[in-house]
Design a protein around this motif. Structure first.
Motif, PDB file in Angstrom:
ATOM      1  N   PRO B 124       0.858  -1.258  -0.098  1.00  0.00           N
ATOM      2  CA  PRO B 124      -0.039   0.122  -0.112  1.00  0.00           C
ATOM      3  C   PRO B 124       0.890   1.269   0.138  1.00  0.00           C
ATOM      4  O   PRO B 124       1.829   1.235   0.707  1.00  0.00           O
ATOM      5  N   SER B 125       0.304   2.276  -0.731  1.00  0.00           N
ATOM      6  CA  SER B 125       1.007   3.545  -0.800  1.00  0.00           C
ATOM      7  C   SER B 125       1.573   4.107   0.623  1.00  0.00           C
ATOM      8  O   SER B 125       2.566   4.938   0.842  1.00  0.00           O
ATOM      9  N   VAL B 126       0.579   3.959   1.773  1.00  0.00           N
ATOM     10  CA  VAL B 126       0.718   4.670   2.983  1.00  0.00           C
ATOM     11  C   VAL B 126       1.935   3.956   3.582  1.00  0.00           C
ATOM     12  O   VAL B 126       2.644   4.419   4.163  1.00  0.00           O
ATOM     13  N   GLY B 224      -0.562  10.725 -10.193  1.00  0.00           N
ATOM     14  CA  GLY B 224      -1.398  10.443  -9.333  1.00  0.00           C
ATOM     15  C   GLY B 224      -1.411   9.821  -7.964  1.00  0.00           C
ATOM     16  O   GLY B 224      -2.505  10.248  -7.130  1.00  0.00           O
ATOM     17  N   THR B 226      -0.706   9.847  -4.246  1.00  0.00           N
ATOM     18  CA  THR B 226      -1.117  10.960  -3.240  1.00  0.00           C
ATOM     19  C   THR B 226      -0.354  10.643  -1.739  1.00  0.00           C
ATOM     20  O   THR B 226       0.376  11.501  -1.266  1.00  0.00           O
ATOM     21  N   MET B 227      -0.490   9.534  -1.126  1.00  0.00           N
ATOM     22  CA  MET B 227      -0.008   9.420   0.263  1.00  0.00           C
ATOM     23  C   MET B 227       1.336   9.641   0.393  1.00  0.00           C
ATOM     24  O   MET B 227       1.926   9.975   1.153  1.00  0.00           O
ATOM     25  N   MET B 230       2.754  12.864  -0.258  1.00  0.00           N
ATOM     26  CA  MET B 230       2.221  13.839   1.160  1.00  0.00           C
ATOM     27  C   MET B 230       3.247  13.393   2.337  1.00  0.00           C
ATOM     28  O   MET B 230       3.445  14.528   2.947  1.00  0.00           O
ATOM     29  N   MET B 231       3.602  12.172   2.349  1.00  0.00           N
ATOM     30  CA  MET B 231       4.208  11.897   3.776  1.00  0.00           C
ATOM     31  C   MET B 231       5.867  12.139   3.538  1.00  0.00           C
ATOM     32  O   MET B 231       6.417  12.497   4.355  1.00  0.00           O
ATOM     33  N   THR B 254      -1.840  16.599  -5.785  1.00  0.00           N
ATOM     34  CA  THR B 254      -2.664  15.494  -5.097  1.00  0.00           C
ATOM     35  C   THR B 254      -2.445  15.639  -3.655  1.00  0.00           C
ATOM     36  O   THR B 254      -3.499  15.551  -3.097  1.00  0.00           O
ATOM     37  N   ILE B 257      -4.768  18.665  -2.204  1.00  0.00           N
ATOM     38  CA  ILE B 257      -6.155  18.112  -2.134  1.00  0.00           C
ATOM     39  C   ILE B 257      -6.298  17.358  -0.783  1.00  0.00           C
ATOM     40  O   ILE B 257      -7.178  17.648  -0.116  1.00  0.00           O
ATOM     41  N   ALA B 258      -5.312  16.469  -0.854  1.00  0.00           N
ATOM     42  CA  ALA B 258      -5.344  15.523   0.485  1.00  0.00           C
ATOM     43  C   ALA B 258      -5.254  16.049   1.851  1.00  0.00           C
ATOM     44  O   ALA B 258      -6.118  16.016   2.814  1.00  0.00           O
ATOM     45  N   GLY B 278      -8.179  18.825  -9.041  1.00  0.00           N
ATOM     46  CA  GLY B 278      -8.733  17.436  -9.105  1.00  0.00           C
ATOM     47  C   GLY B 278      -8.924  17.559 -10.768  1.00  0.00           C
ATOM     48  O   GLY B 278      -8.694  16.700 -11.298  1.00  0.00           O
ATOM     49  N   LEU B 281      -6.128  17.143 -12.555  1.00  0.00           N
ATOM     50  CA  LEU B 281      -5.247  15.965 -12.335  1.00  0.00           C
ATOM     51  C   LEU B 281      -5.931  14.851 -13.206  1.00  0.00           C
ATOM     52  O   LEU B 281      -5.443  14.245 -13.977  1.00  0.00           O
TER      53      LEU B 281
END
Lengths: 282, 301
Positions: B124-126, B224, B226-227, B230-231, B254, B257-258, B278, B281
């Motif tokens: 998972p991306s997170v 595209g 995001t996580m 962002m991290m 991205t 927005i998040a 959005g 994107l």
């Protein structure tokens, strides 16, 4: 003559080095996740809710929230995706429409996950008044995993030999009877594989659930489909970036749990695929 | 035939209903693509009451709170910078890995390499963001401290995104290499070419449409994401001035927005501006996927 062999040797050596650049970090990351996360793992960690403003406790509520979400997601996505795959493999005639459908599937798969989040928020939460709820979140996730389900199911359906269909039709069965009683049962392992891959994808996604369902901290399990819920991927994001006091072993343990769920489901899907490919009758 | 029809009337009605149901499910994906674009545009549109497209796309300042200034240039360039970085790393490595897996590796090794790439795709991306945050960012900070003030920078995001786009690049490229007719290979060998000469002068050029598609889909994946970004990218909305910006914190479309939608009241200009990002994107990824699809169609021909 020799020069060519030397250049081949050098090129292949470089390729071998590059493949290590891909594979070694993957193995290293999985190793580190187990090494740092395993100490936190216990029955207790899985079965207690988070507490102390997310600095103590376990993962019960995020895990249950994720289970609710993926369960409802697959309930929406599987029937729709399967019917869509049946259309593509059994019913559609080659032409412009099917071409557009395929382009739509590719594009749907390429839409950034955060845009799904915006769509779900704008349409399900605000316009349809579902607010931030399990229902809104799983409907958003369902659209996101639809391409996964369709592509996998279609592949499974088209792999069923044409002779099976012809035999069934020759016996007087209608098209739907043939599809339902002959094609579908033979394609079932492939369809299940696709469904598991979809579940794995939905379980790991964070961006689409950010504004549609997820709660940072709850004290109880959600009571209905119109409640918010916690979710494992968002919980990991939250404790690793928004909660400065969250102990590292809880963070690693959460990351490891999420990894085991997402990757474990993928491995299960591959296993089913390989197992049934070996044992199938044709 | 008409006798049969009467006899099986019930069966025919069921058949008819099911056929329609299947048809509408079949075209549902088209409807979803249209709905997504239509509804995010609907929520983005009121931003044009106070801003022009030009002022947003070329505006250098993103100060949504409290000034309602919606210059998206830093976000757009931030997205382009990490995506470009990830592609510069991910494409050569991904294509080379595909060549190795598809053409060079012994079958037993291939059986190990392919699942490893699948595992990478399944993380998972997170979790990848978490690894970037806890392992890569401090590592880069320690080793590149001449250039960096914090480990959370564009390059950190680019490296993590490179790994996230690799499974896509590898699997699509490998499909393209496999699709090259065996006769090409046989002909090259018959002319006395070595294996490597055959790969680099015959197989790869013949697969170039598919490899282009792989690169496009890799770009789509990176832009595209995001996580992870962002991290690990530090989330500073500043316009990258020169190449050194790769070592500075940036902020992507991205991530904006998040990070901001949750705290934005609905029907405010800020709310509409985030939906506008959005729309941008969606448009970018739509074009990228369209090009990839055209390239893949050429492969099939």
């Amino acid at each position: 003559m020799k020069m060519r062999n030397v250049s081949q040797f050098i090129s292949f050596s470089i390729l071998r080095l590059i493949i290590l650049v891909v594979v070694v970090p993957v193995i290293f990351v999985i190793f580190v996740l187990f090494k740092n996360g395993w100490s936190a793992m216990s029955w207790h960690f899985i079965m207690t809710p988070p507490s102390g403003d997310l600095t103590k406790g376990g993962l019960l509520l995020p895990i249950v929230g994720t289970l609710y979400l993926v369960g409802l997601t697959i309930l929406f996505a599987l029937p729709l995706g399967l019917l869509s795959a049946i259309y593509l493999s059994e019913y559609a005639k080659q032409g412009k429409l099917i071409r557009i459908v395929r382009l739509a599937i590719v594009n749907l798969a390429g839409v950034p996950s955060i845009v799904y989040g915006l769509f779900g928020y704008g349409v399900f939460c605000l316009m349809l008044n579902m607010h931030e709820s399990i229902l809104a979140g799983s409907m958003t996730l369902a659209i996101l995993i639809l391409p996964v389900i369709i592509v996998a199911s279609e592949e499974a359906l088209t792999a069923v030999p044409q002779g099976f269909r012809e035999a069934s039709l020759a016996l007087g069965a209608t098209k739907w009877q043939t599809t339902y009683k002959v094609v579908l049962p033979n394609a079932l392992p492939g369809i299940i594989t696709g469904a598991i891959l979809g579940i794995s994808r939905a379980a790991g996604e964070t961006a689409p659930i950010l504004f549609t369902v997820v709660a940072a901290y709850m004290h109880d399990l959600p009571k209905s489909l119109f409640d918010k819920c916690m979710a494992l991927p968002y919980h990991l994001y939250n404790i690793s970036t928004q909660v400065p006091d969250a102990p590292l072993n809880i963070q690693w343990g959460t990351a490891l749990t999420l990894l085991i769920i997402a990757v474990g489901l993928n491995i299960a899907a591959s296993f089913i695929r390989v197992h049934f490919r070996k044992n199938r009758a044709w | 035939m008409s006798d049969m029809k009467k006899k099986f009337k019930f069966r025919n009605i069921v058949e008819y209903i099911i056929e329609k149901l299947i048809f509408f499910s079949g075209i549902a994906t088209i409807l979803f693509v249209i709905f997504i674009l239509a509804f995010i545009t609907y929520d983005a549109f009121p931003i044009f009451k106070t801003n022009t497209l030009q002022s947003m796309v070329f505006g250098k300042d993103w100060y949504p709170v409290p000034d309602d200034v919606f210059g998206m240039l830093p976000l757009i360039l931030g997205s382009l910078l990490v995506t470009a970085g990830s592609i510069i790393i991910g494409v050569p490595v991904g294509v080379a890995a595909a060549i190795y897996i598809g053409e060079v590796a012994p079958p037993k090794l291939r059986e190990i390499l392919k699942p490893t790439v699948e595992v990478l795709a399944a993380i998972p991306s997170v979790v990848i963001g978490f690894i970037g945050l806890l392992l890569l960012a401090p590592y880069l900070m320690n080793h590149l401290d001449k250039y960096m003030v914090t480990g959370q920078a564009a390059i950190t995001g680019a490296i993590m995104l490179a790994f996230m786009s690799m499974p896509t690049i590898i699997s699509i490229s490998e499909d393209a290499l496999n699709a090259v007719p065996g006769e090409y290979k046989a002909a090259a060998y018959a002319l006395g070419a070595t294996k490597w000469q055959t790969i680099i002068r015959v197989i790869v050029p013949a697969a170039k449409s598919g490899i282009l598609a792989a690169v496009m889909l890799g770009i789509g994946r990176s832009i595209g994401e995001t996580m992870t970004v962002m991290m690990v990218t530090g989330n500073a909305a500043v316009v990258p001035e020169n190449w050194k910006a790769i070592f500075m914190p940036i902020r992507t479309m991205t991530a904006t927005i998040a990070a901001e939608m949750g705290e934005t009241a609905r029907e405010t200009p800020h709310f509409h501006a985030l939906f506008m990002i959005g729309v941008l994107l969606f448009t970018i990824t739509f074009i990228i996927n369209f090009i990839a699809d055209l390239a893949l169609r050429r492969v099939k021909k």
